[in-house]
Design an enzyme around this catalytic site. Structure first.
Site, PDB file in Angstrom:
ATOM      1  N   ASN A 180       0.902  -2.913  -6.657  1.00 30.46           N
ATOM      2  CA  ASN A 180       0.158  -2.999  -5.389  1.00 30.46           C
ATOM      3  C   ASN A 180       0.035  -4.436  -4.899  1.00 30.46           C
ATOM      4  OD1 ASN A 180      -1.915  -3.764  -7.218  1.00 30.46           O
ATOM      5  ND2 ASN A 180      -3.472  -3.093  -5.781  1.00 30.46           N
ATOM      6  N   GLY A 236      -0.943   8.482  -6.444  1.00 32.94           N
ATOM      7  CA  GLY A 236      -0.832   7.071  -6.810  1.00 32.94           C
ATOM      8  C   GLY A 236      -2.150   6.473  -7.282  1.00 32.94           C
ATOM      9  N   ALA A 237      -3.225   6.750  -6.565  1.00 29.35           N
ATOM     10  CA  ALA A 237      -4.510   6.168  -6.944  1.00 29.35           C
ATOM     11  C   ALA A 237      -4.985   6.727  -8.286  1.00 29.35           C
ATOM     12  CB  ALA A 237      -5.543   6.450  -5.852  1.00 29.35           C
ATOM     13  N   GLY A 282      -7.355  14.660  -8.744  1.00 33.64           N
ATOM     14  CA  GLY A 282      -6.198  14.044  -8.109  1.00 33.64           C
ATOM     15  C   GLY A 282      -5.183  13.570  -9.126  1.00 33.64           C
ATOM     16  N   ASP A 322      -5.152  -2.323  -8.825  1.00 34.14           N
ATOM     17  CA  ASP A 322      -5.952  -1.116  -8.570  1.00 34.14           C
ATOM     18  C   ASP A 322      -6.715  -0.696  -9.823  1.00 34.14           C
ATOM     19  OD1 ASP A 322      -5.460  -0.634  -5.865  1.00 34.14           O
ATOM     20  OD2 ASP A 322      -3.631   0.505  -6.261  1.00 34.14           O
ATOM     21  N   LYS A 358       4.295   1.631  -3.172  1.00 33.73           N
ATOM     22  CA  LYS A 358       4.012   0.952  -4.445  1.00 33.73           C
ATOM     23  C   LYS A 358       5.106   1.166  -5.490  1.00 33.73           C
ATOM     24  CE  LYS A 358      -0.961   1.048  -3.575  1.00 33.73           C
ATOM     25  NZ  LYS A 358      -2.292   1.437  -4.049  1.00 33.73           N
ATOM     26  N   TYR A 373     -13.315   5.484   1.052  1.00 33.14           N
ATOM     27  CA  TYR A 373     -14.385   4.612   1.557  1.00 33.14           C
ATOM     28  C   TYR A 373     -14.563   4.718   3.065  1.00 33.14           C
ATOM     29  CZ  TYR A 373     -10.140   1.795   1.742  1.00 33.14           C
ATOM     30  OH  TYR A 373      -8.842   1.380   1.938  1.00 33.14           O
ATOM     31  N   THR A 433       0.833  -1.202   0.000  1.00 36.44           N
ATOM     32  CA  THR A 433       0.000   0.000   0.000  1.00 36.44           C
ATOM     33  C   THR A 433       0.870   1.255   0.000  1.00 36.44           C
ATOM     34  OG1 THR A 433      -1.942   1.014   1.015  1.00 36.44           O
ATOM     35  CG2 THR A 433      -0.337   0.055   2.525  1.00 36.44           C
TER      36      THR A 433
HETATM   37  P1  NAP Z   1      -1.618  10.462  -2.758  1.00 34.45           P
HETATM   38  O1  NAP Z   1      -0.692   9.770  -3.694  1.00 34.45           O
HETATM   39  O2  NAP Z   1      -1.099  11.046  -1.485  1.00 34.45           O
HETATM   40  O3  NAP Z   1      -2.329  11.643  -3.607  1.00 34.45           O
HETATM   41  C1  NAP Z   1      -3.180  12.539  -2.952  1.00 34.45           C
HETATM   42  C2  NAP Z   1      -3.898  13.411  -3.996  1.00 34.45           C
HETATM   43  O4  NAP Z   1      -4.850  14.224  -3.291  1.00 34.45           O
HETATM   44  C3  NAP Z   1      -2.973  14.370  -4.743  1.00 34.45           C
HETATM   45  O5  NAP Z   1      -3.462  14.549  -6.043  1.00 34.45           O
HETATM   46  C4  NAP Z   1      -3.150  15.678  -3.935  1.00 34.45           C
HETATM   47  O6  NAP Z   1      -2.929  16.838  -4.707  1.00 34.45           O
HETATM   48  C5  NAP Z   1      -4.609  15.597  -3.569  1.00 34.45           C
HETATM   49  N1  NAP Z   1      -4.946  16.372  -2.382  1.00 34.45           N
HETATM   50  C6  NAP Z   1      -4.658  16.048  -1.087  1.00 34.45           C
HETATM   51  N2  NAP Z   1      -5.155  16.983  -0.255  1.00 34.45           N
HETATM   52  C7  NAP Z   1      -5.752  17.921  -1.046  1.00 34.45           C
HETATM   53  C8  NAP Z   1      -6.442  19.150  -0.782  1.00 34.45           C
HETATM   54  N3  NAP Z   1      -6.619  19.593   0.463  1.00 34.45           N
HETATM   55  N4  NAP Z   1      -6.934  19.843  -1.827  1.00 34.45           N
HETATM   56  C9  NAP Z   1      -6.770  19.396  -3.095  1.00 34.45           C
HETATM   57  N5  NAP Z   1      -6.121  18.251  -3.422  1.00 34.45           N
HETATM   58  C10 NAP Z   1      -5.616  17.522  -2.398  1.00 34.45           C
HETATM   59  O7  NAP Z   1      -2.818   9.510  -2.314  1.00 34.45           O
HETATM   60  P2  NAP Z   1      -3.359   8.231  -3.127  1.00 34.45           P
HETATM   61  O8  NAP Z   1      -2.596   7.036  -2.746  1.00 34.45           O
HETATM   62  O9  NAP Z   1      -3.484   8.616  -4.551  1.00 34.45           O
HETATM   63  O10 NAP Z   1      -4.812   8.052  -2.485  1.00 34.45           O
HETATM   64  C11 NAP Z   1      -5.867   8.977  -2.760  1.00 34.45           C
HETATM   65  C12 NAP Z   1      -7.153   8.465  -2.091  1.00 34.45           C
HETATM   66  O11 NAP Z   1      -7.607   7.282  -2.766  1.00 34.45           O
HETATM   67  C13 NAP Z   1      -6.981   8.078  -0.619  1.00 34.45           C
HETATM   68  O12 NAP Z   1      -8.093   8.575   0.078  1.00 34.45           O
HETATM   69  C14 NAP Z   1      -6.982   6.560  -0.637  1.00 34.45           C
HETATM   70  O13 NAP Z   1      -7.504   6.010   0.567  1.00 34.45           O
HETATM   71  C15 NAP Z   1      -7.907   6.289  -1.804  1.00 34.45           C
HETATM   72  N6  NAP Z   1      -7.676   4.964  -2.423  1.00 34.45           N
HETATM   73  C16 NAP Z   1      -8.718   4.099  -2.498  1.00 34.45           C
HETATM   74  C17 NAP Z   1      -8.558   2.870  -3.099  1.00 34.45           C
HETATM   75  C18 NAP Z   1      -9.709   1.934  -3.171  1.00 34.45           C
HETATM   76  O14 NAP Z   1      -9.502   0.732  -3.398  1.00 34.45           O
HETATM   77  N7  NAP Z   1     -10.927   2.418  -3.023  1.00 34.45           N
HETATM   78  C19 NAP Z   1      -7.312   2.505  -3.643  1.00 34.45           C
HETATM   79  C20 NAP Z   1      -6.251   3.426  -3.568  1.00 34.45           C
HETATM   80  C21 NAP Z   1      -6.454   4.657  -2.946  1.00 34.45           C
HETATM   81  P3  NAP Z   1      -1.439  17.471  -4.890  1.00 34.45           P
HETATM   82  O15 NAP Z   1      -0.806  16.729  -6.032  1.00 34.45           O
HETATM   83  O16 NAP Z   1      -1.724  18.901  -5.178  1.00 34.45           O
HETATM   84  O17 NAP Z   1      -0.740  17.261  -3.566  1.00 34.45           O
END
Ligand code: NAP
Length: 266
Positions: free
Chosen positions: A68, A112-113, A109, A84, A47, A205, A43
């Site tokens: 992942n 990573g996701a 966004g 994913d 990754k 979620y 996670t």
């Molecule tokens: P990450 O790599 O840390 O990326 C975070 C993203 O959110 C970046 O694009 C960041 O923008 C943006 N962001 C964070 N705070 C913000 C704010 N206050 N205003 C505007 N943009 C903001 O995280 P990730 O791994 O991609 O995960 C993202 C979400 O997806 C998490 O909530 C995670 O739990 C969820 N997820 C779910 C699954 C599933 O199976 N359902 C799988 C994977 C992830 P910047 O580039 O500007 O910093």
């Protein structure tokens, strides 16, 4: 989810949580070469790192830039793969009620996701994907990475501004792939800007009904959180490790009550 699936499949296996500092990751991956291991789940934020530690990274995971899951072969080689993107495809198509092919999508966004989401949309035949990110350069880099995947177009716009308003106005699907709603309160975009037939899919979620999902439902839009993506990606990984498919129902039954009551841990 995985331990419920092991029990249901009658396999003497166990899924364990390892909470690791970055310096410990290489050792944990090396240990998974041992005969007791079927593989690893990985996670954020490890990754991309794990992709550099395995013997082989499958094509889609290479394109996405993240592993992942890892499967151990009988001779102890480690193969990195990514569930994913197909997990997202399965979850979002369930939420939309129809395939992604031909869809116009806005993805908030660029982390990573979002990599798996944008790849998943384009690979499934989405017509147009607009990435809206707070940090414009990351959105541009993500769009550039996947230009040429599928036959659809991909571009990036700032999360705030006229371009995202226009993109949302013609979207079939709006995806939240930011952490907004989980860590930060509020919504990544304004659901009022979407057409009435649009679907909202929030990768978050926990909490079970995020602000954006609540707002979308209040407007009468189809909306879902990321739980079905979580379940689908896990079921795909389990099948690769064990050869046993069809475990999504068992996993949903195991994880559903936990997610319904979950809150974010600081
Ligand atoms: P990450 O790599 O840390 O990326 C975070 C993203 O959110 C970046 O694009 C960041 O923008 C943006 N962001 C964070 N705070 C913000 C704010 N206050 N205003 C505007 N943009 C903001 O995280 P990730 O791994 O991609 O995960 C993202 C979400 O997806 C998490 O909530 C995670 O739990 C969820 N997820 C779910 C699954 C599933 O199976 N359902 C799988 C994977 C992830 P910047 O580039 O500007 O910093």
């Amino acid at each position: 989810m995985h331990n419920a699936a092991f029990a249901a499949a009658g396999i003497d296996g166990r899924y364990e949580l390892l909470e690791l500092d970055e310096a410990e990751v290489a050792g944990a991956v090396a240990a998974a070469r041992g005969p007791d291991f079927l593989g690893l789940g990985v996670t954020a934020p490890y990754k991309p790192l794990v992709a550099s530690l395995v013997d082989e990274v499958e094509g889609d995971a290479q394109t996405i830039g993240a592993v992942n899951n890892v499967v151990r072969t009988d001779d102890g080689r480690l193969i990195g793969f990514n569930t994913d993107a197909p997990g997202f495809q399965a979850g979002v198509e369930l939420a939309m009620g129809h395939p992604l092919a031909g869809a116009t999508v806005v993805v908030a966004g660029a982390g990573g996701a979002a990599h798996a989401v944008v790849f998943g949309c384009l690979a499934a035949g989405a017509r147009r994907v607009t990435i809206a990110n707070r940090t414009a350069a990351s959105g541009e880099a993500l769009a550039a990475r996947f230009r040429g995947v599928g036959s659809g177009s991909v571009s990036a716009v700032p999360l705030d501004g006229a371009e995202v308003v226009e993109a949302l106005g013609s979207a079939d699907l709006a995806v939240n792939a930011t952490t907004i709603g989980m860590i930060d309160p509020g919504s990544a975009f304004n659901v009022e800007l979407l057409p009435p037939a649009a679907t909202v899919f929030d990768l978050v979620y926990v909490p079970a009904e995020t602000p954006i999902v609540a707002n979308a439902r209040a407007r009468g839009l189809r909306a879902a959180n990321g739980s079905e993506m979580l379940i689908a990606q896990a079921a795909l990984a389990f099948e690769r490790w064990t050869g046993v498919g069809g475990m999504a129902g068992v996993m949903r039954a195991a994880v559903g009550p936990l997610l319904a009551d979950a809150t974010v841990r600081a």
